[in-house]
Design a protein around this motif. Structure first.
Motif, short mmCIF file in Angstrom:
data_model
loop_
_atom_site.label_atom_id
_atom_site.label_comp_id
_atom_site.label_asym_id
_atom_site.label_seq_id
_atom_site.Cartn_x
_atom_site.Cartn_y
_atom_site.Cartn_z
N SER A 117 0.83 -1.21 0.00
CA SER A 117 0.00 0.00 0.00
C SER A 117 0.86 1.26 0.00
O SER A 117 0.43 2.30 0.45
CB SER A 117 -0.93 -0.01 1.21
OG SER A 117 -0.20 -0.10 2.41
N ILE A 206 2.24 8.19 9.04
CA ILE A 206 1.80 7.70 7.74
C ILE A 206 0.28 7.68 7.71
O ILE A 206 -0.37 6.96 8.48
CB ILE A 206 2.35 6.29 7.46
CG1 ILE A 206 3.88 6.30 7.55
CG2 ILE A 206 1.93 5.81 6.09
CD1 ILE A 206 4.44 5.35 8.55
N LEU A 208 -2.96 6.56 6.11
CA LEU A 208 -3.33 5.43 5.27
C LEU A 208 -4.53 5.79 4.41
O LEU A 208 -5.68 5.51 4.74
CB LEU A 208 -3.60 4.20 6.13
CG LEU A 208 -2.42 3.74 6.99
CD1 LEU A 208 -2.81 2.54 7.84
CD2 LEU A 208 -1.22 3.39 6.11
N LYS A 211 -5.28 1.34 1.69
CA LYS A 211 -4.52 0.18 2.17
C LYS A 211 -4.58 -0.99 1.19
O LYS A 211 -4.11 -2.08 1.49
CB LYS A 211 -5.06 -0.27 3.53
CG LYS A 211 -4.89 0.77 4.63
CD LYS A 211 -5.23 0.21 5.99
CE LYS A 211 -6.71 -0.11 6.11
NZ LYS A 211 -7.05 -0.66 7.44
N THR A 286 -5.14 12.04 -1.50
CA THR A 286 -3.72 12.34 -1.36
C THR A 286 -3.46 13.82 -1.64
O THR A 286 -2.76 14.51 -0.89
CB THR A 286 -2.88 11.48 -2.33
OG1 THR A 286 -3.21 10.11 -2.17
CG2 THR A 286 -1.40 11.69 -2.10
N ASN A 313 -0.55 6.62 0.02
CA ASN A 313 -0.39 7.05 1.40
C ASN A 313 0.58 8.22 1.51
O ASN A 313 1.52 8.35 0.72
CB ASN A 313 0.10 5.89 2.27
CG ASN A 313 -0.89 4.75 2.29
OD1 ASN A 313 -2.09 4.96 2.12
ND2 ASN A 313 -0.39 3.54 2.48
N CYS A 338 -8.30 9.58 5.64
CA CYS A 338 -7.67 8.28 5.86
C CYS A 338 -8.71 7.17 5.80
O CYS A 338 -9.82 7.31 6.33
CB CYS A 338 -6.97 8.24 7.22
SG CYS A 338 -5.69 9.49 7.43
N TYR A 343 -4.13 5.88 10.78
CA TYR A 343 -2.79 6.37 10.48
C TYR A 343 -1.82 5.71 11.44
O TYR A 343 -2.21 5.13 12.47
CB TYR A 343 -2.70 7.90 10.56
CG TYR A 343 -3.03 8.51 11.91
CD1 TYR A 343 -2.05 8.67 12.89
CD2 TYR A 343 -4.31 8.97 12.19
CE1 TYR A 343 -2.34 9.26 14.12
CE2 TYR A 343 -4.62 9.57 13.42
CZ TYR A 343 -3.63 9.70 14.37
OH TYR A 343 -3.92 10.28 15.58
#
Length: 356
Positions: A117, A206, A208, A211, A286, A313, A338, A343
């Protein structure tokens, strides 16, 4: 470069385990030559919490065979789909070990983060597997040292995954020949420790965003750089950015650090979007996060920046002193982007460690 050691000890059954972290590249490696030689140098933060734990159980065969005999278990379940990649790895590293066909290997592995991911799971995975094999060779050759041969491990890990070569030690590792960096190599990564104090405790959260499995693997992405119309310029850009970043890491200039690392992240994805065939790994969320980060940095003057790996991510990078304020920002403004509001909080780590 690394010849197989002479086997002088008989061990019928043994279990060896290692934990190795993922890493997040600041200067991106994208494009390579056979076999697993980088088209440009790269440097990464070694992480702490995003890691792979791998045990190999090696059982000596009654007599050697002409085949590699392995069984792969991921999270306790046999995974035949992982086996071809491991077999290919064994084929590549066979010239550097003399015992791979004399043992049956049961490989048990587990990630603390989502596979495929955009977090480098292949990096931490092959780093652990290479560590286990190098340590087994040390024991079979009656090498009494307790210290893992990190150079050979990095060399071997590279043959499974290029970025795995940078997951062996911390706080940073540098991979790829650069004329201005002493001891830099294409065949293995070297530790980079000449950094300002602010970077020694740097944080990486990070987010996510997605995923799921990437639509295009990193291996295919690297191959598409071979005929990419902008490849030459990209490699020159990475080389120039590396020179600048080495100095920045030493003097702690966060503004210049942000400028170069964000440029590298966007350049990486620009190469994907302009390859033939072209593809996009980032998601609308993103981009939403990136815009929010820019606005937050402008309004607060807090040196929060982002970087991206080969996925959707977002890695948020910032000094430890700003952790409380950044987490507040994440939980009030970014968590909605997310997947399942998830995260991972991570920070700079020290690399591979043995497991009992």
């Amino acid at each position: 470069m690394f010849k197989p050691k002479e086997i002088t000890k008989v061990i019928d059954n043994i279990s060896i385990g290692y934990s190795a972290p993922s890493n997040i590249a600041l200067i991106k490696y994208w494009g390579k030559y056979p076999i697993q030689i980088p088209a440009n140098p790269s440097i990464s933060f070694t992480l702490q919490n995003c890691k792979t734990e791998t045990f190999i159980e090696a059982k000596k065969k009654t007599k050697p065979t002409n085949t590699f005999d392995i069984e792969v278990l991921v999270d306790g379940k046999i995974r035949e789909d992982f086996k071809p990649k491991i077999l290919k790895f064994f084929e590549r590293v066979e010239p550097y070990f003399s015992f791979l066909k004399t043992y049956f290997f049961k490989i048990k592995t587990h990630n603390t983060f989502p596979h495929s991911s955009g977090i480098a799971s292949s990096a931490s995975g092959f780093a652990t597997l290479a560590s286990c094999l190098v340590r087994l060779e040390q024991l079979l050759s009656e090498n009494e040292t307790e210290n893992l041969d990190v150079q050979k491990t990095s060399f071997v890990a590279r043959l499974g995954s290029g970025s795995a070569t940078r997951s062996l030690s911390g706080p940073m590792m540098l991979w790829g020949k650069h004329k201005n960096i002493e001891n830099s190599q294409d065949e293995f990564a070297i530790p980079h420790t000449d950094i300002a104090d602010v970077f020694k405790t740097y944080q990486d959260v990070i987010l996510l965003v997605d995923k799921g499995q990437k639509q295009v693997s990193s291996s295919i992405g690297h191959e598409l750089m071979q005929n990419h119309p902008f490849a030459k310029s990209r490699f020159e850009q990475a080389y120039k950015n590396m020179s600048a970043l080495i100095e920045i890491l030493n003097n702690g200039d966060l503004d210049k650090f942000i400028s170069i690392t964000e440029n590298e992240a966007l350049s990486l994805h620009a190469m994907m979007m302009s390859s033939q065939p072209y593809y996009i790994l980032i998601k609308p969320k993103t981009l939403n996060i990136i815009e929010q980060v820019w606005e937050f940095r402008k309004s607060t003057k807090i040196p929060l920046s982002f970087t991206l790996d080969a996925g959707a991510n977002v890695h948020l990078l910032f000094p430890k002193s700003h952790k409380e304020r950044v987490l507040e920002f994440i939980n009030t403004s970014l968590i909605g982007y997310c997947q399942n509001e998830q995260y991972i909080c991570d920070n700079i780590g020290q690399g591979v460690i043995p497991l009992s």
